[in-house]
Write an enzyme that holds these catalytic residues in place. Structure first.
Site, PDB file in Angstrom:
ATOM      1  N   GLU A 287      13.823  21.087  -8.442  1.00 36.33           N
ATOM      2  CA  GLU A 287      13.131  22.213  -9.046  1.00 36.33           C
ATOM      3  C   GLU A 287      13.502  22.395 -10.505  1.00 36.33           C
ATOM      4  OE1 GLU A 287      11.518  26.182  -6.991  1.00 36.33           O
ATOM      5  OE2 GLU A 287      13.696  26.197  -7.291  1.00 36.33           O
ATOM      6  N   HIS A 308      22.726   4.461  10.541  1.00 36.30           N
ATOM      7  CA  HIS A 308      21.926   3.930  11.639  1.00 36.30           C
ATOM      8  C   HIS A 308      20.433   4.130  11.422  1.00 36.30           C
ATOM      9  CE1 HIS A 308      25.470   3.207  14.215  1.00 36.30           C
ATOM     10  NE2 HIS A 308      25.957   4.285  13.624  1.00 36.30           N
ATOM     11  N   LYS A 422       2.316  30.028  -4.696  1.00 34.28           N
ATOM     12  CA  LYS A 422       2.572  31.403  -4.258  1.00 34.28           C
ATOM     13  C   LYS A 422       1.325  32.270  -4.441  1.00 34.28           C
ATOM     14  CE  LYS A 422       7.541  31.388  -5.318  1.00 34.28           C
ATOM     15  NZ  LYS A 422       8.594  31.989  -6.159  1.00 34.28           N
TER      16      LYS A 422
END
Length: 432
Positions: A287, A308, A422
């Site tokens: 950000e 793994h 937003k």
């Protein structure tokens, strides 16, 4: 003294071959970076970046400690409402007290509710006793839709359990000292309201009350967190040259690798207690730097789990990544593999060994294997993981991010692209 060491030699051609950065080129890049060091020093000295004053502060902690003690009293659960920077730093610190199996005796379980999945909220709300629950709602702007929705859906349950008069004692709000929806709601309910410093951005707020109040509720030493941060800040800004400033050197190396096509940076701690730290770093780096077509992509991995699931890709996939491993001195620690159950010759390498011996061998082996395969890798080595070392890690990576932004010529402290989403979400709600 800084509570960790850093080996970044394995990001250079001397150790990792052609996929590394040439030491002479790095020296030239660091010489050009001196202005960034001067600017950040000036920010600290002139007080224009409040974040840099936090490591040396202690005057605010006494009041926070008293509030934390009150929030622990007759409390089984604390719900921390917030998202992103309002949550991830606190989660990282809380992991020092609760590794997923419950906190120490006398400490309430803290739940960090940073998403708005209705199923999660229903499951939690049905399982906790709201007569013994407190809510800490954190939003710098006071208008974060997710945090407001969380609070508005939980308040009826809290009011039903303790009546309206009891809500005030069980609700704490952290927001900027300005008129905003969260502050207005908290004021109307008579809640305790604490000021979020407007000059400290959410993703940089872990050393403020945003991260330290949950830590204090969990019984951790906030002063030691800041002391660890101060050890890194003081050393970085006292450096005689950019090459001696570890966070600036780290920023320069990251960007040099990005320019060479290695624009993904993988942070891989080998400690379960640092799982949330990887998430905190991911937001901080992405950000702060992802602007104007610039930045690099942060990835959080976990050792030994991702040996793994991801290591095959890291070793034999695209050579477009650099790696940072965070390791701990764990050899000789933990329970032993019981000899009575390890009679199979195939288990001989484990017999008599402690769990920490295996973790130590694996973290060392991964670092060496990455380097042998020409994958640029630096290693942070901790002697212990506690409040001081956590604070030091926070400060290093915040400074590295700030320096990277300086070198890229961007503002580390805004996030204009996020605001578009937003606004659109609010528009969708208004239409329905």
């Amino acid at each position: 003294m800084i509570p960790f060491s850093i080996d970044d030699s394995t990001l250079l051609t001397d150790r990792v071959g052609p996929s590394g950065v040439d030491p002479k080129a790095l020296a030239g890049r660091l010489a050009d970076a001196k202005a960034a060091l001067v600017r950040v020093r000036a920010m600290r000295d002139e007080g224009t970046l409040p974040l840099l004053a936090l490591p040396g502060r202690r005057d605010d902690l006494e009041a926070l400690e008293k509030l934390a003690a009150r929030m622990r009293k007759k409390t089984s659960d604390v719900l921390v409402l917030g998202t992103g920077g309002s949550s991830l730093g606190g989660q990282t610190l809380y992991a020092l007290a609760d590794q997923g199996f419950g906190p120490p005796k006398g400490i309430p379980r803290i739940h960090f509710l940073d998403n708005i999945d209705p199923a999660t909220f229903a499951a939690l709300a049905d399982r906790i006793d709201f007569t013994r629950t407190r809510i800490l709602a954190i939003s710098k702007s006071g208008g974060t839709a997710e945090t407001l929705m969380q609070l508005l859906t939980l308040l009826p349950r809290l009011e039903k359990a303790v009546e309206r008069t009891g809500v005030a004692d069980r609700l704490v709000v952290v927001t900027e000292p300005a008129d905003n929806p969260l502050r207005r709601l908290g004021t109307r309910l008579g809640a305790t309201i604490l000021d979020h410093d407007p000059g400290v951005g959410g993703r940089f707020s872990v050393l403020s009350l945003v991260g330290l109040l949950p830590a204090l509720i969990a019984g951790l030493d906030a002063g030691k967190v800041r002391a660890g941060a101060k050890s890194v800040l003081d050393a970085a800004l006292a450096a005689e040259t950019p090459a001696d400033c570890a966070p600036l050197r780290g920023a320069a190396l990251n960007l040099a690798h990005a320019e060479a096509g290695r624009a993904t940076t993988v942070l891989m701690p080998y400690l379960d207690r640092l799982a949330h730290f990887g998430m905190w770093f991911r937001q901080l780096w992405a950000e702060s730097l992802g602007k104007d077509g610039k930045g690099t992509t942060p990835i959080r991995a976990m050792g030994t789990v991702d040996q793994h699931s991801q290591l095959q890709l890291y070793l034999a996939g695209p050579a477009d990544k650099i790696f940072t491993l965070i390791t701990l001195a764990v050899a000789g620690k933990g329970d032993k593999a019981a000899a009575a159950f390890a009679r199979d010759p195939a288990l001989g390498y484990l017999k008599g060994r402690r769990m920490g011996d295996l973790l130590d061998a694996e973290q060392r082996a991964t670092g060496e294997t990455l380097v042998r395969n020409g994958r640029p890798t630096r290693i942070f080595r901790l002697e212990r993981l506690d409040e001081k070392s956590m604070g030091a890690l926070f400060m290093h990576f915040m400074l590295e991010t700030i320096f990277a932004a300086q070198l890229l010529g961007i503002d580390a402290f805004d996030q204009p692209a996020v605001e578009e989403g937003k606004k659109l979400a609010r528009a969708y709600l208004a239409e329905s």
